[in-house]
Write a protein that holds these residues in place. Structure first.
Motif: not given
Length: 146
Positions: A31-41, A58-59, A100-104
């Motif tokens: 992922f790229k994106g600022g705080l609150g961009a929606g990465k966890t969503t 959110s981790p 597995s899948v890594f989501v970073i």
């Protein structure tokens, strides 16, 4: 490169679920994106598409959250990681990347140690709930429409 627009968290989850249904072991979502961009969503949608529960959080404080099912997802937050030395102390390299899948989240902080075949997902806020989502790195998402 594939560009999508969503106009609500629900649309973001729906788009991500389509992508999650196509994930396979060994995939790395960077992922790229600022705080609150929606990465966890977005990650919530990936989990749903992969057949997992939508109990994604959110981790940020845990560094990694694990979601297990037919396809395991490891959801990392690298916000506080400043380079390879910091990463080594987290146990990152002990997780089963091939199986597995890594989501970073904040992947730019560790980009030098990631393999070349990552799937880059950039999320850009275009309004309170609107997002532009840019996906690069894999052609299997070419037929996705939102």
């Amino acid at each position: 490169m594939y560009k999508f627009e969503t106009h609500s968290p629900e649309e973001t989850i729906e788009l991500a679920a389509k992508i999650g249904a196509l994930l396979r072991p060994g995939d790395i979502i960077a992922f790229k994106g600022g705080l609150g961009a929606g990465k966890t969503t977005f990650t919530r949608g990936l989990a749903i598409g992969a057949g997992l529960d939508d109990e994604v959080a959110s981790p940020t404080f845990a560094l990694v959250n694990e979601y297990h099912g037919a396809l395991d997802i490891y959801h990392f937050d690298m916000y506080r990681i400043e380079g390879p030395d910091d990463l080594e102390t987290t146990g990152f390299f002990d997780y089963p990347m091939e199986d597995s899948v890594f989501v970073i989240e904040w992947s730019e902080n560790i980009i030098d140690v990631l393999p070349e075949n990552i799937i880059s997902v950039e999320i850009i806020r275009t309004g309170d709930e609107s997002r532009e989502i840019i996906i690069e790195g894999d052609d299997r998402f070419a037929d996705i429409r939102n």
